[in-house]
Design an enzyme around this catalytic site. Structure first.
Site, PDB file in Angstrom:
ATOM      1  N   ASP A  29       4.968   2.101  39.543  1.00 19.67           N
ATOM      2  CA  ASP A  29       3.900   1.384  40.231  1.00 19.67           C
ATOM      3  C   ASP A  29       2.657   2.259  40.376  1.00 19.67           C
ATOM      4  O   ASP A  29       2.709   3.484  40.217  1.00 19.67           O
ATOM      5  CB  ASP A  29       4.427   0.972  41.618  1.00 19.67           C
ATOM      6  CG  ASP A  29       3.846  -0.341  42.095  1.00 19.67           C
ATOM      7  OD1 ASP A  29       2.749  -0.703  41.636  1.00 19.67           O
ATOM      8  OD2 ASP A  29       4.490  -0.995  42.940  1.00 19.67           O
ATOM      9  N   ASP A  84       2.151  -9.841  41.748  1.00 20.51           N
ATOM     10  CA  ASP A  84       2.937  -9.868  42.984  1.00 20.51           C
ATOM     11  C   ASP A  84       3.048 -11.287  43.517  1.00 20.51           C
ATOM     12  O   ASP A  84       3.661 -11.511  44.554  1.00 20.51           O
ATOM     13  CB  ASP A  84       2.273  -8.991  44.055  1.00 20.51           C
ATOM     14  CG  ASP A  84       2.653  -7.529  43.891  1.00 20.51           C
ATOM     15  OD1 ASP A  84       3.563  -7.239  43.095  1.00 20.51           O
ATOM     16  OD2 ASP A  84       2.026  -6.678  44.549  1.00 20.51           O
TER      17      ASP A  84
HETATM   18  C1  GLA Z   1       3.559  -3.094  44.733  1.00 22.83           C
HETATM   19  C2  GLA Z   1       4.316  -3.852  43.665  1.00 22.83           C
HETATM   20  C3  GLA Z   1       5.409  -4.663  44.308  1.00 22.83           C
HETATM   21  C4  GLA Z   1       6.331  -3.762  45.076  1.00 22.83           C
HETATM   22  C5  GLA Z   1       5.549  -2.945  46.088  1.00 22.83           C
HETATM   23  C6  GLA Z   1       6.404  -1.895  46.740  1.00 22.83           C
HETATM   24  O1  GLA Z   1       2.839  -3.957  45.543  1.00 22.83           O
HETATM   25  O2  GLA Z   1       3.452  -4.646  42.917  1.00 22.83           O
HETATM   26  O3  GLA Z   1       6.119  -5.388  43.340  1.00 22.83           O
HETATM   27  O4  GLA Z   1       7.026  -2.918  44.188  1.00 22.83           O
HETATM   28  O5  GLA Z   1       4.444  -2.291  45.487  1.00 22.83           O
HETATM   29  O6  GLA Z   1       5.711  -1.166  47.665  1.00 22.83           O
END
Ligand code: GLA
Length: 707
Positions: free
Chosen positions: A441, A505
């Site tokens: 990420d 997300d």
């Molecule tokens: C980001 C990612 C999510 C998740 C969060 C965890 O927002 O896009 O899918 O993994 O971080 O903190």
């Protein structure tokens, strides 16, 4: 002149290049079956009155010195000198579909190497390398790849977006000047996906000519569609450099990112199909040939609330549902109880996992699933042990307050100790645990990225590639997903070292329909992470049936983003059903040819995949809002064998209510839905198939089997 005319060809597209005295792309369009280099002479332009007395070519490097009067492909200087280069060809090498042109400007002390490749898929791939031949550094302000497109390419399509709303297409007619897309966010970005499509006016999925380009680069960038005052047009793309960021020392070479181009005479489908084929053959490298495993990712199920016993229960349930890879998301490392703290401290949280991670991993494996884990190596929270001991490891400009994003700073990967620390910690995690998959990420943009007081965004992106490359080489069996708050780092360059993208997300099926369609213009389904989320979507609080959610997630690298332990029976049945349906069609979806269908009603989205051998196909029709018309237009299915007959099957549908009285949308279903029917591929393509009238936020899935 004809000696200096070279052609690169593929079955669909040709590129013709004049190499001397200056390299110039003079044609990028449909394949020419009767090409003769002498024909190019008839394209020699007149010289218009009221301007320069000579012709001004749009050269490969688009230098201003030819009288371009548009955005040049190169800008820079040596303390103000050598600022107006013109490159003259010195050597040309052609090796089948690869052309390398070497050129030089002796006055400015610069050498250029241009690599142009036309792949058999029809995708054009261009990059330039600039070398400084003098002792004094040459300061690079801009360095771009420029591709001329036909004068008839009057319409432009690009994508805007934001967090939880990636890949939103927008279009404009460009008659004069330029349309520019600039990204200064330090990662590929949700906002400015590095691509532009130009085409004949009103080009659509199935019709019109299009020229699409994508810049393979995960940092700042600039893309431009330009109309010269003489009517000629070009597309231009570059890594965007901050002031003073790049200075070439003597002998040093700077390469532009690769610019990938795809021309199609059959609308956007042809463009995408070529890009997909190119990626499958040239860029995507899965560690092995197995089917893409169905995921369960814990994030929206438990967030930071990690209890190994409960997680193992989730794994039990996941395995029951048909999940093949179980991923522990954020929250497993020391002190990570919310998003305020602990990034950088890549040690296991022993309070949450007193017996280590291995019992959980072994449990997951004993259930026959692969194991994956989340990391965000490039970041550091001010509230972390790492920051307390190394506040100077932050990517920042001295003397200014560094802004946080999601309560975090960015680590400066250019500092060797930082790089080594991350490599060591990631190697511990991946080397000492049975990890098959990493969700990598990157949740903060770069603001004032600095190293030793100078701008360092470009260098940071390169170091990120180096770190990931080192890990991929060290752990070749592990797959990596590129995630950046969802779809903030999706591009071809990061895909060279990763295997999947977290598209967004936002798991709201309605939003996902648009996001996934947008992504499909450039990426095939097998690298697009698409998960069934909760009934109440966590991003939008909308509520969708399991059918709509399941069908929407079907056409990607599918997964579940839920807690299967707390889900009710009906939901669980749904997860199981769509996981099985995906597996049944996975081979077609992940290897076939994707088609998006033009529908006259903008509230209907239809798309599908036809297997390479044209024996099977699967099409989804999603109704996003109340239909504009009282009947839906027939679904025209392309890509089938015209002379073959296909058995139609309604694979899945919502409760299509036929009340007769009292309203609702439909009294009688189309006939093919209630009787067994075969149809020819030609009929389906030219005339189509009647559709039932669908409610808003619902979808139907149609299967076709050659008889
Ligand atoms: C980001 C990612 C999510 C998740 C969060 C965890 O927002 O896009 O899918 O993994 O971080 O903190």
């Amino acid at each position: 002149m004809s000696d200096f005319i070279l052609r690169l060809q593929s079955a669909v597209t040709d590129v013709v290049i004049k190499t001397h005295p200056f390299a110039e792309i003079i044609y990028w369009g449909p394949h020419l079956s009767h090409f003769s280099s002498q024909d190019a002479a008839c394209l020699t332009r007149p010289v218009a009155n009221g301007r320069l007395d000579v012709d001004s070519p749009v050269t490969l490097m688009a230098e201003l010195g030819h009288g371009l009067f548009g955005a040049p492909g190169i800008e820079g200087h040596r303390q103000g000198l050598d600022a107006s280069p013109i490159f003259t060809t010195i050597k040309v090498e052609q090796n089948e579909q690869n052309l390398t042109i070497f050129s030089e400007d002796k006055h400015a002390g610069l050498r250029l190497c241009s690599e142009i490749q036309l792949d058999s898929s029809g995708v054009l791939n261009v990059r330039h390398g600039l070398t400084n031949l003098r002792e004094q550094p040459w300061q690079v302000d801009r360095f771009a790849v420029t591709l001329p497109v036909a004068e008839r390419a009057r319409e432009v399509m690009a994508f805007h977006g934001r967090w939880i709303r990636e890949f939103q297409p927008h279009r404009l007619i460009l008659e004069h000047d330029s349309f520019v897309l600039e990204n200064r966010r330090g990662r590929t970005s949700h906002e400015h996906f590095p691509a532009m499509i130009t085409g004949s006016q009103t080009f659509s999925e199935m019709q019109g000519e299009v020229w699409g380009v994508h810049l393979g680069w995960s940092g700042n960038h600039r893309l431009r569609a330009e109309v010269k005052t003489d009517g000629r047009r070009y597309l231009q793309a570059e890594a965007l450099y901050l002031p003073g960021e790049i200075a070439l020392a003597e002998g040093e070479t700077l390469w532009t990112p690769n610019l990938y181009g795809s021309y199609s005479a059959q609308g956007l489908n042809g463009m995408s199909q070529q890009f997909h084929r190119y990626l499958r053959e040239q860029i995507i490298h899965f560690p092995d040939n197995k089917p893409r495993p169905v995921h369960l990712n814990t994030w929206e199920g438990i967030y930071f609330d990690h209890d190994p016993q409960y997680i193992m229960q989730m794994a039990d349930e996941a395995a029951q549902l048909g999940v093949e890879r179980f991923i522990i998301d954020d929250g497993w490392f020391k002190g990570r109880n919310d998003d305020w703290a602990a990034l950088g401290d890549w040690y296991l949280d022993e309070k949450k996992y007193p017996n280590g991670l291995m019992p959980v991993i072994e449990h997951v494996k004993s259930l026959g699933m692969e194991f994956g884990i989340w990391v965000e190596p490039e970041m550091i929270n001010p509230d972390s042990d790492l920051y307390r001991s190394h506040p100077d490891w932050v990517l920042a400009m001295p003397g200014y307050e560094t802004l946080t994003g999601r309560h975090q700073y960015v680590l400066n990967l250019n500092i060797p100790q930082v790089f080594d620390y991350l490599l060591e910690r990631m190697s511990w995690l991946l080397g000492e645990h049975l990890v098959d998959y990493v969700k990598w990420d990157m949740n903060r943009e770069l603001v004032q990225p600095g190293y030793n007081g100078k701008a360092a965004a470009d260098a940071q992106t390169r170091q990120f590639y180096r770190l990931l490359d080192t890990l991929v080489a060290r752990f070749p069996h592990i797959e990596f997903e590129s995630c950046a708050s969802g779809g903030g780092r999706i591009d071809y360059e990061v895909l060279k070292r990763s295997h999947r993208f977290w598209a967004s997300d936002n798991n709201d099926a309605l939003e996902r329909n648009i996001i996934q369609r947008g992504m499909s213009y450039f990426f095939p389904p097998e690298v697009m992470g698409s998960h069934i989320g909760n009934r109440y979507c966590h991003a939008t609080f909308r509520q969708h049936s399991i059918t709509f959610r399941g069908l929407t997630a079907l056409f990607g690298h599918m997964g579940l983003e839920i807690d299967p332990v707390s889900a009710d029976q009906q939901e669980r049945e749904g997860y199981r059903k769509y996981t099985a349906l995906h597996k049944q069609w996975r081979d077609v979806i992940h290897h076939g040819v994707q088609w998006r269908v033009d529908m006259p009603d903008a509230t209907t989205l239809a798309h599908g995949v036809v297997s390479q051998d044209k024996c099977q196909a699967i099409f989804l029709v999603s109704q996003l809002a109340m239909p504009d018309y009282s009947l839906m237009a027939p679904l025209r299915i392309s890509g089938l064998e015209p002379s073959a007959r296909y058995q139609l099957t309604l694979l899945d549908h919502p409760n299509i209510q036929i009340t007769g009285e009292g309203g609702h949308t439909m009294r009688k279903l189309p006939e093919w839905m209630t009787t067994s029917q075969t149809v020819s591929g030609e009929w389906l393509q030219q005339a189509g198939l009647s559709l039932p009238i669908l409610d808003p936020e619902s979808a139907i899935l149609i299967g076709l089997q050659r008889v």
